[in-house]
Scaffold this active site. Structure first.
Site, PDB file in Angstrom:
ATOM      1  N   GLN A 114      54.701  45.520 -43.468  1.00  0.00           N
ATOM      2  CA  GLN A 114      55.243  45.501 -44.940  1.00  0.00           C
ATOM      3  C   GLN A 114      54.401  44.166 -45.649  1.00  0.00           C
ATOM      4  O   GLN A 114      53.988  44.146 -46.629  1.00  0.00           O
ATOM      5  CB  GLN A 114      56.692  45.041 -45.002  1.00  0.00           C
ATOM      6  CG  GLN A 114      57.132  44.458 -46.289  1.00  0.00           C
ATOM      7  CD  GLN A 114      58.738  44.166 -46.150  1.00  0.00           C
ATOM      8  OE1 GLN A 114      59.394  45.180 -46.132  1.00  0.00           O
ATOM      9  NE2 GLN A 114      59.295  43.208 -46.109  1.00  0.00           N
ATOM     10  N   ARG A 157      70.064  44.676 -38.982  1.00  0.00           N
ATOM     11  CA  ARG A 157      70.418  45.984 -38.207  1.00  0.00           C
ATOM     12  C   ARG A 157      71.005  45.648 -36.674  1.00  0.00           C
ATOM     13  O   ARG A 157      71.647  46.514 -36.271  1.00  0.00           O
ATOM     14  CB  ARG A 157      69.282  46.985 -37.896  1.00  0.00           C
ATOM     15  CG  ARG A 157      69.136  47.482 -39.505  1.00  0.00           C
ATOM     16  CD  ARG A 157      68.013  48.563 -39.342  1.00  0.00           C
ATOM     17  NE  ARG A 157      68.009  49.398 -40.431  1.00  0.00           N
ATOM     18  CZ  ARG A 157      67.141  49.398 -41.337  1.00  0.00           C
ATOM     19  NH1 ARG A 157      66.054  48.525 -41.156  1.00  0.00           N
ATOM     20  NH2 ARG A 157      66.899  50.074 -42.427  1.00  0.00           N
ATOM     21  N   SER A 213      67.558  40.458 -37.147  1.00  0.00           N
ATOM     22  CA  SER A 213      67.724  41.514 -37.945  1.00  0.00           C
ATOM     23  C   SER A 213      68.878  41.969 -38.522  1.00  0.00           C
ATOM     24  O   SER A 213      69.856  41.765 -37.632  1.00  0.00           O
ATOM     25  CB  SER A 213      66.914  42.811 -37.322  1.00  0.00           C
ATOM     26  OG  SER A 213      67.326  43.989 -37.945  1.00  0.00           O
ATOM     27  N   HIS A 228      66.166  35.232 -42.646  1.00  0.00           N
ATOM     28  CA  HIS A 228      66.126  35.204 -44.144  1.00  0.00           C
ATOM     29  C   HIS A 228      66.182  33.647 -44.532  1.00  0.00           C
ATOM     30  O   HIS A 228      65.328  33.256 -45.486  1.00  0.00           O
ATOM     31  CB  HIS A 228      67.218  35.757 -44.784  1.00  0.00           C
ATOM     32  CG  HIS A 228      67.440  37.326 -44.747  1.00  0.00           C
ATOM     33  ND1 HIS A 228      68.350  37.723 -43.826  1.00  0.00           N
ATOM     34  CD2 HIS A 228      66.625  38.424 -44.921  1.00  0.00           C
ATOM     35  CE1 HIS A 228      68.240  39.181 -43.823  1.00  0.00           C
ATOM     36  NE2 HIS A 228      67.214  39.655 -44.501  1.00  0.00           N
ATOM     37  N   MET A 265      67.180  42.401 -48.465  1.00  0.00           N
ATOM     38  CA  MET A 265      68.437  43.401 -48.584  1.00  0.00           C
ATOM     39  C   MET A 265      69.547  42.735 -48.334  1.00  0.00           C
ATOM     40  O   MET A 265      70.488  43.625 -48.037  1.00  0.00           O
ATOM     41  CB  MET A 265      68.131  44.685 -47.626  1.00  0.00           C
ATOM     42  CG  MET A 265      66.586  45.164 -48.191  1.00  0.00           C
ATOM     43  SD  MET A 265      66.411  46.951 -47.774  1.00  0.00           S
ATOM     44  CE  MET A 265      66.451  46.812 -46.081  1.00  0.00           C
ATOM     45  N   GLY A 266      69.767  41.574 -47.993  1.00  0.00           N
ATOM     46  CA  GLY A 266      71.058  40.818 -47.737  1.00  0.00           C
ATOM     47  C   GLY A 266      71.473  41.161 -46.305  1.00  0.00           C
ATOM     48  O   GLY A 266      70.629  41.310 -45.428  1.00  0.00           O
ATOM     49  N   TYR A 267      72.835  40.649 -46.231  1.00  0.00           N
ATOM     50  CA  TYR A 267      73.291  40.529 -44.847  1.00  0.00           C
ATOM     51  C   TYR A 267      72.526  39.367 -44.020  1.00  0.00           C
ATOM     52  O   TYR A 267      71.945  39.866 -42.895  1.00  0.00           O
ATOM     53  CB  TYR A 267      73.292  41.963 -43.972  1.00  0.00           C
ATOM     54  CG  TYR A 267      74.424  42.021 -43.007  1.00  0.00           C
ATOM     55  CD1 TYR A 267      75.770  42.189 -43.508  1.00  0.00           C
ATOM     56  CD2 TYR A 267      74.351  41.674 -41.512  1.00  0.00           C
ATOM     57  CE1 TYR A 267      76.998  41.913 -42.807  1.00  0.00           C
ATOM     58  CE2 TYR A 267      75.727  41.864 -40.814  1.00  0.00           C
ATOM     59  CZ  TYR A 267      76.646  42.117 -41.502  1.00  0.00           C
ATOM     60  OH  TYR A 267      77.964  41.875 -40.744  1.00  0.00           O
ATOM     61  N   LEU A 268      72.489  38.345 -44.710  1.00  0.00           N
ATOM     62  CA  LEU A 268      71.718  37.464 -44.084  1.00  0.00           C
ATOM     63  C   LEU A 268      71.734  36.587 -42.908  1.00  0.00           C
ATOM     64  O   LEU A 268      72.941  36.815 -42.611  1.00  0.00           O
ATOM     65  CB  LEU A 268      71.667  36.238 -45.270  1.00  0.00           C
ATOM     66  CG  LEU A 268      71.423  36.650 -46.947  1.00  0.00           C
ATOM     67  CD1 LEU A 268      71.651  35.298 -47.656  1.00  0.00           C
ATOM     68  CD2 LEU A 268      70.097  37.195 -47.091  1.00  0.00           C
ATOM     69  N   HIS A 269      70.657  36.519 -42.454  1.00  0.00           N
ATOM     70  CA  HIS A 269      70.724  35.860 -40.982  1.00  0.00           C
ATOM     71  C   HIS A 269      69.658  34.549 -41.141  1.00  0.00           C
ATOM     72  O   HIS A 269      68.900  34.375 -42.077  1.00  0.00           O
ATOM     73  CB  HIS A 269      70.448  36.736 -39.721  1.00  0.00           C
ATOM     74  CG  HIS A 269      69.185  37.380 -40.071  1.00  0.00           C
ATOM     75  ND1 HIS A 269      67.670  36.946 -40.047  1.00  0.00           N
ATOM     76  CD2 HIS A 269      69.045  39.139 -40.496  1.00  0.00           C
ATOM     77  CE1 HIS A 269      67.157  38.142 -40.335  1.00  0.00           C
ATOM     78  NE2 HIS A 269      67.750  39.225 -40.582  1.00  0.00           N
TER      79      HIS A 269
HETATM   80  P1  AMP Z   1      65.053  42.358 -45.021  1.00  0.00           P
HETATM   81  O1  AMP Z   1      66.618  41.871 -45.556  1.00  0.00           O
HETATM   82  O2  AMP Z   1      65.364  43.138 -43.779  1.00  0.00           O
HETATM   83  O3  AMP Z   1      64.442  43.348 -46.125  1.00  0.00           O
HETATM   84  O4  AMP Z   1      64.375  41.142 -44.932  1.00  0.00           O
HETATM   85  C1  AMP Z   1      63.851  40.452 -46.022  1.00  0.00           C
HETATM   86  C2  AMP Z   1      62.697  39.410 -45.581  1.00  0.00           C
HETATM   87  O5  AMP Z   1      63.296  38.548 -44.598  1.00  0.00           O
HETATM   88  C3  AMP Z   1      61.322  40.059 -45.169  1.00  0.00           C
HETATM   89  O6  AMP Z   1      60.356  39.182 -45.702  1.00  0.00           O
HETATM   90  C4  AMP Z   1      61.524  40.265 -43.783  1.00  0.00           C
HETATM   91  O7  AMP Z   1      60.373  40.147 -43.038  1.00  0.00           O
HETATM   92  C5  AMP Z   1      62.157  38.766 -43.505  1.00  0.00           C
HETATM   93  N1  AMP Z   1      62.831  38.768 -42.237  1.00  0.00           N
HETATM   94  C6  AMP Z   1      63.740  39.335 -41.694  1.00  0.00           C
HETATM   95  N2  AMP Z   1      64.149  39.220 -40.347  1.00  0.00           N
HETATM   96  C7  AMP Z   1      63.441  38.116 -40.075  1.00  0.00           C
HETATM   97  C8  AMP Z   1      63.222  37.316 -38.817  1.00  0.00           C
HETATM   98  N3  AMP Z   1      63.981  37.579 -37.876  1.00  0.00           N
HETATM   99  N4  AMP Z   1      62.283  36.162 -38.884  1.00  0.00           N
HETATM  100  C9  AMP Z   1      61.395  36.241 -39.986  1.00  0.00           C
HETATM  101  N5  AMP Z   1      61.530  36.582 -41.143  1.00  0.00           N
HETATM  102  C10 AMP Z   1      62.674  37.736 -41.217  1.00  0.00           C
END
Ligand code: AMP
Length: 286
Positions: free
Chosen positions: A157, A191, A189, A41, A34-38
Site C-alpha cells: 500500500q 483483524r 492489526s 495506528h 479504517m479505525g478499531y485503533l491499536h
Molecule cells: P488500517 O486501519 O488497517 O487501514 O491502517 C491504517 C494505517 O495504520 C496504515 O498506514 C497502516 O499501515 C498502519 N498500520 C496498521 N497496523 C500497523 C502496525 N502494526 N504498525 C504500524 N502501522 C500500522
C-alpha cells in the site's frame, strides 16, 4: 491541560477547520485509518506530532477496497473507543465520514497504479489497490495535508501510494513508519481480534518465519530456497493456510532470482487462519 479534539463527519466542515489551522500557519499531518485503533495506528499519530502542528486522523472503512466476498460488513468498528484513543494520542481533528458522505453517487473515477498494484495482495484481492489509491487521493484532496503517515505493515500500500503521489505530483510528503508488533512478534492489526486463542498462538509463525528468512539471507541461502523453507515453517502450524510467501524488490515489487548487494528486498506473506487473513513483511537491504 484540557485536550480538545474535534470530530466532524462532513467534508465541508473538515475543510473549514483544516483551512483555519492552515491560515494560522500550522503544518498539517494526516493519518488515514479504517479505525478499531491499536498501537500501530497510534505510532503514526506520534510520528505526525513530531513534525506537524495539527494532526488529522480519518476513520473510514472504505467499501471500494473490499472485494464482494471480503469482510467489509464484519470489519471491526468501535467509534467510541477509537475517539478516546485518538484524543489521548494527540489527534486534533477526527474525520469520520459516512459512506454516503464520501460516495453520494456512483463513483466513476478510479486511480489505478500499474505494476506495483499487481503482485502480492493485488493478486489475491483484485481491485483492492485501485480502491485504496482512489480513496487516499480523495482524502488527500479533502484534507490537503502537508504530510501523510503510513505504516510499513502495509508495505505494498505504501509503495502504491508513494508511486501515485510521485506520478500525479500530489503535494503531500509520504512518511513511512515502522511496523508495531505485539510482545510475541505478531504485527498489530485490527483483524487480530477475529483470531481464536489457537489461531492467535499459531499466528506468531508469521514473524518467526520472517526473522528466519533474514537469517537465511545473511547465511547466503538462495532466495527460492528461503521461500520454500518459510512455507514449510508456516504450514507446520496446522491452522495456517498460505495465500502467498514471496520475495520481491522494494519498492517496485519486481521479481528477483538472486539478491545483489545494496538491493532492497521485501519478504512478504499473507496467511489465512480460519476466516482471518493476516499479512506481514520484512524489508531487508542485501
Ligand atoms: P488500517 O486501519 O488497517 O487501514 O491502517 C491504517 C494505517 O495504520 C496504515 O498506514 C497502516 O499501515 C498502519 N498500520 C496498521 N497496523 C500497523 C502496525 N502494526 N504498525 C504500524 N502501522 C500500522
Amino acid at each position: 491541560m484540557i485536550e480538545r479534539m474535534l470530530q466532524v463527519p462532513t467534508i465541508a466542515e473538515l475543510r473549514r477547520l483544516v483551512g483555519e489551522a492552515r491560515r494560522q500557519g500550522k503544518r498539517i499531518g494526516f493519518v488515514p485509518t479504517m479505525g478499531y485503533l491499536h498501537d500501530g495506528h497510534l505510532s503514526l499519530v506520534k510520528k505526525a506530532r513530531e513534525t506537524c502542528d495539527f494532526v488529522v486522523m480519518s476513520i473510514f472503512v472504505n467499501p471500494l477496497q473490499f472485494g464482494p466476498n471480503e469482510d467489509f460488513d464484519r470489519y471491526p468498528r468501535d467509534l467510541e473507543r477509537d475517539r478516546e484513543l485518538a484524543r489521548s494520542a494527540g489527534v486534533d481533528l477526527l474525520f469520520t465520514p459516512s459512506v454516503e458522505e464520501m460516495y453520494p453517487r456512483q463513483v466513476l473515477t478510479t486511480v489505478s497504479v500499474a505494476q506495483v498494484s499487481e503482485p502480492l495482495c493485488g493478486q489475491s484481492r483484485p481491485g483492492h489497490f485501485d480502491g485504496v489509491a482512489t480513496v487516499v487521493l480523495k482524502l488527500f484532496q479533502i484534507v490537503q495535508p502537508d504530510a501523510a503517515f503510513f505504516g510499513q505493515k502495509d508495505a505494498q500500500q505504501l509503495a502504491v501510494i508513494s508511486q501515485m503521489v510521485e506520478d500525479l505530483s500530489v503535494p503531500v510528503q509520504i512518511v513511512p513508519c515502522p511496523i508495531v508488533r505485539e510482545p510475541d512478534g505478531l504485527a498489530m492489526s485490527s483483524r487480530n481480534v477475529y483470531l481464536s486463542p489457537e489461531e492467535r498462538q499459531q499466528a506468531t509463525v508469521l514473524y518467526r518465519s520472517l526473522k528466519q528468512a533474514d537469517a537465511w539471507l545473511k547465511e547466503g541461502v538462495p532466495l527460492d530456497e528461503i521461500k520454500q523453507r518459510m512455507a514449510e515453517m508456516i504450514t507446520a502450524e496446522p491452522l495456517a493456510e498460505i495465500d502467498y510467501v514471496e520475495v520481491l524488490t522494494y519498492p517496485r515489487l519486481t521479481p528477483v532470482d538472486t539478491a545483489s548487494p545494496g538491493q532492497q528486498l521485501i519478504f512478504a506473506l499473507a496467511v489465512r487462519f480460519g476466516r482471518t487473513r493476516l499479512i506481514d513483511n520484512m524489508l531487508v537491504t542485501v
